[in-house]
Design an enzyme around this catalytic site. Structure first.
Site, PDB file in Angstrom:
ATOM      1  N   ASP A 374       0.872  -1.163   0.000  1.00 26.99           N
ATOM      2  CA  ASP A 374       0.000   0.000   0.000  1.00 26.99           C
ATOM      3  C   ASP A 374       0.915   1.221   0.000  1.00 26.99           C
ATOM      4  O   ASP A 374       2.076   1.144   0.416  1.00 26.99           O
ATOM      5  CB  ASP A 374      -0.884  -0.014   1.248  1.00 26.99           C
ATOM      6  CG  ASP A 374      -1.669   1.275   1.411  1.00 26.99           C
ATOM      7  OD1 ASP A 374      -2.307   1.700   0.443  1.00 26.99           O
ATOM      8  OD2 ASP A 374      -1.612   1.862   2.507  1.00 26.99           O
ATOM      9  N   LYS A 375       0.438   2.363  -0.480  1.00 21.86           N
ATOM     10  CA  LYS A 375       1.300   3.541  -0.528  1.00 21.86           C
ATOM     11  C   LYS A 375       1.227   4.358   0.758  1.00 21.86           C
ATOM     12  O   LYS A 375       2.205   4.487   1.481  1.00 21.86           O
ATOM     13  CB  LYS A 375       0.922   4.446  -1.713  1.00 21.86           C
ATOM     14  CG  LYS A 375       1.802   5.703  -1.797  1.00 21.86           C
ATOM     15  CD  LYS A 375       1.346   6.644  -2.884  1.00 21.86           C
ATOM     16  CE  LYS A 375       0.056   7.368  -2.529  1.00 21.86           C
ATOM     17  NZ  LYS A 375       0.262   8.339  -1.402  1.00 21.86           N
ATOM     18  N   THR A 376       0.036   4.909   1.028  1.00 20.30           N
ATOM     19  CA  THR A 376      -0.105   5.876   2.116  1.00 20.30           C
ATOM     20  C   THR A 376       0.097   5.224   3.471  1.00 20.30           C
ATOM     21  O   THR A 376      -0.606   4.289   3.840  1.00 20.30           O
ATOM     22  CB  THR A 376      -1.492   6.538   2.062  1.00 20.30           C
ATOM     23  OG1 THR A 376      -1.688   7.089   0.768  1.00 20.30           O
ATOM     24  CG2 THR A 376      -1.600   7.628   3.112  1.00 20.30           C
ATOM     25  N   GLY A 522      -4.954   3.757  -3.600  1.00 18.46           N
ATOM     26  CA  GLY A 522      -6.173   4.452  -3.986  1.00 18.46           C
ATOM     27  C   GLY A 522      -5.890   5.851  -4.475  1.00 18.46           C
ATOM     28  O   GLY A 522      -6.795   6.555  -4.931  1.00 18.46           O
ATOM     29  N   LYS A 549      -8.158  -4.008  -4.919  1.00 24.47           N
ATOM     30  CA  LYS A 549      -6.874  -4.477  -4.396  1.00 24.47           C
ATOM     31  C   LYS A 549      -6.916  -5.985  -4.167  1.00 24.47           C
ATOM     32  O   LYS A 549      -5.981  -6.706  -4.519  1.00 24.47           O
ATOM     33  CB  LYS A 549      -6.535  -3.760  -3.078  1.00 24.47           C
ATOM     34  CG  LYS A 549      -6.102  -2.327  -3.220  1.00 24.47           C
ATOM     35  CD  LYS A 549      -5.623  -1.779  -1.873  1.00 24.47           C
ATOM     36  CE  LYS A 549      -5.149  -0.349  -1.993  1.00 24.47           C
ATOM     37  NZ  LYS A 549      -4.607   0.174  -0.712  1.00 24.47           N
ATOM     38  N   ASP A 568      -1.429  -0.702   5.902  1.00 18.47           N
ATOM     39  CA  ASP A 568      -1.681  -0.192   7.249  1.00 18.47           C
ATOM     40  C   ASP A 568      -3.106   0.281   7.462  1.00 18.47           C
ATOM     41  O   ASP A 568      -3.475   0.630   8.575  1.00 18.47           O
ATOM     42  CB  ASP A 568      -0.735   0.970   7.563  1.00 18.47           C
ATOM     43  CG  ASP A 568      -1.152   2.260   6.862  1.00 18.47           C
ATOM     44  OD1 ASP A 568      -1.653   2.181   5.729  1.00 18.47           O
ATOM     45  OD2 ASP A 568      -0.992   3.337   7.458  1.00 18.47           O
ATOM     46  N   ASP A 572      -6.919  -1.870   3.369  1.00 24.16           N
ATOM     47  CA  ASP A 572      -5.994  -2.955   3.039  1.00 24.16           C
ATOM     48  C   ASP A 572      -6.421  -4.283   3.650  1.00 24.16           C
ATOM     49  O   ASP A 572      -5.862  -5.330   3.304  1.00 24.16           O
ATOM     50  CB  ASP A 572      -4.581  -2.619   3.551  1.00 24.16           C
ATOM     51  CG  ASP A 572      -4.061  -1.311   2.996  1.00 24.16           C
ATOM     52  OD1 ASP A 572      -4.245  -1.077   1.790  1.00 24.16           O
ATOM     53  OD2 ASP A 572      -3.483  -0.519   3.757  1.00 24.16           O
TER      54      ASP A 572
END
Length: 679
Positions: A374-376, A522, A549, A568, A572
């Protein structure tokens, strides 16, 4: 969905998010976790009681007395020992006897069947020696065997204990009540279960949205990170779509409900989590498979030994040797080979900020070939910081105006601007006649000038023309804060979600392991591309919702890939559960942590690298221990069966017990060597 580049301010009343969510929690408990806890505590209790009863059995054993050089006897010593052994067999051995029935019903005899066969044969034969003198009793071997098996399975159960609170934590995000507006203009507080499509509700600042719907009136910024992973709050106005569970930040909204209850998007996420939990499969333990093979080998060897020696010697001698084979075949060392390594690796991992909740998933981590981030909050820090300032004239003068309006706000963007101003030595000016513009920005008088700060919506609302030197930033992927003085854009402040310092190093190391790296986010395409480029991540997918996802993860697994997911956020949770291994960053939400197999207590992706390395070393040490444990049996069983009897080399029960102890010690010492490998 569309990702607006907007600025949000927390002017007015704001409520603490965590308290709000906790206040609307629904009661519930994870039954699966409680059941496993009960099993672990039962093993511990039975071990302690059995160990206490074992002490007098050891003291009463003539063999151990002779070893210790202390000989004593008393009337009915054999009968008393048999009674104590009977208690241990029935009480301490009950879990294994019960689980043996499950293995036999499934026609998959394994560790439990082998243990039960050994303790039953040892017990039955030992009791028979009370009535048919001349035999060899195995009471102390029986007691210690059950003790070792109990502590081994307690260690194993403790290492794999994991909570099953994912669904409970998701439910906590669902509001319990809502403010429903009546036709006469009055309002009433109702339970969310009473809401129906078509109802009109009022969502105040700081409240979670009670149902999926469409904004009919009002403007505000909404935090949808729990559903979309979008790093920036989204500006909502009339006609905008809202999701249940999202947090309204700074303006009152009138919302017409489209979907309520089980039809809402958050409810669908809950359903995805539940489905992923139920579909998770567990690989069979290596030790169980080895015990299954050993079961058939021991049964065949014991039967053959009895048959052959009954023809050559007396039936009593044949029974003695057959029983010796079965006793020696019982996996003392095999029972500890895996649990000891697991206990040590779990401790080592915890010291490195890695909490193992699912042992089988941790073991499988060694073989992953694809890892999705995940990015954020995972690859990035999950908080905005000023990345650039652009002014038509003087950067410091522009920052002084911006800081004048932002210094009294607690909003994350406002704090980032004021922190940056402080870091470059800019002192904020004094602001008067301050006015918040919900979801858009703020205005005030500063040194006799009319000053406004805000996002693109402020430019559009005021119908301002951006000067040519600044126009290139009107479509920036960054969050933009425009500084306007006397209706003239003076400059723009760009904010971005900072990439963690460790992310690039971690990605590079994982790629050197031959693991393909993906980023699933997202966030929008431009942001995703930039982050992937700066961190070296192989590929990315942008604009994904939780179900998308999960679909991506499932598609990779369907291709035969072994996939780990690192995230996190609540969004997710389904993909964490749907992956072969789910890894949660500890700084994330409770739901992500409860959905994961492995938890990183530090928000540092190098912990993922450490986890992969430790998984590989742990698996290697398990294989070594299994070879040691099985090697003992490969040598001891033929000797106990008497294959070297023509040369007067026959292993007896006493010597077999010594070999068994040596094998157990070797396995224990070898497991300790894992600590050296970690340094």
């Amino acid at each position: 969905m569309e990702h607006d580049h907007t600025m949000q301010h927390e002017y007015g009343e704001m409520h603490d998010h965590s308290e709000h969510a906790a206040g609307h929690a629904h009661a519930g408990h994870g039954h699966g976790g409680m059941g496993h806890m009960h099993h672990m505590e039962e093993m511990r209790r039975r071990f302690i009681v059995s160990l206490i009863v074992t002490v007098p059995i050891l003291l009463f054993s003539p063999m151990l007395q002779s070893w210790a050089g202390i000989l004593f006897d008393f009337p009915y010593r054999g009968e008393v020992t048999a009674l104590l052994a009977t208690f241990i067999y029935l009480y301490g051995g009950k879990p294994f006897l019960t689980m043996t029935l499950d293995e036999l019903k499934a026609r998959q005899p394994g560790m439990m069947t082998l243990i039960s066969m050994a303790i039953t044969v040892a017990y039955g034969y030992s009791v028979s020696t009370l009535f048919f003198p001349g035999g060899k009793a195995f009471f102390w071997e029986l007691a210690t065997l059950i003790d070792i098996m109990l502590i081994g399975h307690y260690i194993e159960a403790k290492s794999i204990l994991g909570a099953s609170n994912a669904l409970e934590d998701l439910v906590r995000l669902m509001p319990k009540t809502a403010t429903r507006l009546k036709a006469d203009g009055t309002s009433e507080s109702v339970d969310v279960t009473a809401l129906q499509p078509g109802d009109l509700i009022l969502v105040r600042p700081g409240e979670n949205i009670a149902a999926d719907g469409t904004v009919e009136a009002g403007e505000s910024s909404v935090n949808e990170a729990l559903l979309t992973g979008e790093s920036k709050p989204i500006f909502k106005t009339a006609g905008s779509t809202l999701f249940m569970g999202a947090l309204n930040l700074d303006g009152a909204l009138r919302v017409r409900i489209d979907k309520a209850g089980s039809e809402s998007y958050l409810s669908q996420v809950i359903a995805l989590v539940k489905e992923a939990q139920q579909s998770r499969s567990h690989t069979q333990d290596l030790a169980n498979r080895a015990a299954g093979w050993l079961f058939y080998a021991a049964l065949a060897a014991g039967s053959a030994t009895f048959a052959v020696w009954s023809l050559l010697l007396s039936p009593a001698d044949a029974v003695l040797r057959g029983v010796t084979v079965l006793i020696i075949a019982c996996p003392h060392a095999l029972g500890l080979a895996v649990p000891l390594v697991v206990a040590i690796s779990t401790s080592l991992a915890a010291k490195s900020g890695i909490l193992i909740r699912n042992r089988q998933a941790f073991e499988a981590l060694r073989g992953i070939d694809t890892i999705c981030f995940d990015k954020t909050g995972t690859v990035t820090e999950g908080r905005l910081a000023v990345s650039k300032t652009v002014a038509l004239e003087d950067d410091n003068a522009m920052l002084a105006y911006a800081a004048a309006l932002e210094r009294d706000s607690e909003h994350s963007i406002a704090r980032a601007v004021t922190a940056y101003a402080d870091s470059v030595g800019v002192r904020p000016l004094r602001a008067d006649v301050f006015k918040a513009i919900p979801g858009i920005g703020a205005s005030a008088e500063v040194d006799g000038h009319a000053v406004m700060v805000g996002g693109p919506q402020l430019i559009a609302r005021e119908r301002l023309t951006i000067p040519p030197p600044l126009q290139t930033y009107s479509d920036s992927a960054s969050t933009t804060v425009w500084v306007i003085v006397d209706r003239r854009p003076l400059g723009v402040i760009l904010l971005d979600d900072r990439i963690r310092n460790s992310s690039a190093d971690a990605v590079a190391t994982l790629k050197s392991f031959g693991i393909e790296t993906w980023m699933l986010t997202g966030d929008n395409e431009a942001v995703a591309a930039s982050v992937a480029d700066m961190t070296g991540i192989d590929r990315y997918r942008a604009g994904l919702l939780p179900d998308e996802k999960l679909a991506f993860v499932k598609a990779r697994r369907a291709e035969g890939r072994r996939v780990a997911m690192v995230g996190d956020g609540v969004n997710d949770a389904p993909s964490l559960l749907g992956a072969d291994i789910g890894i949660a960053v500890g700084a994330g939400t409770d739901i992500a942590i409860d959905s994961a197999d492995i938890i990183l207590t530090r928000s540092d992706l190098r912990s993922v690298v450490d986890a992969v390395r430790l998984s590989r070393r742990t698996y290697g040490k398990m294989k070594e221990n299994l070879w040691w444990a099985s090697g003992y049996n490969l040598v001891a069983i033929p000797l106990a069966a008497g294959v070297l009897a023509p040369w007067n080399i026959v292993i007896g029960p006493a010597f077999g017990a010594v070999l068994m102890s040596i094998s157990t010690v070797i396995v224990a010492l070898n497991a300790q060597l894992l600590k050296r490998a970690a340094h």
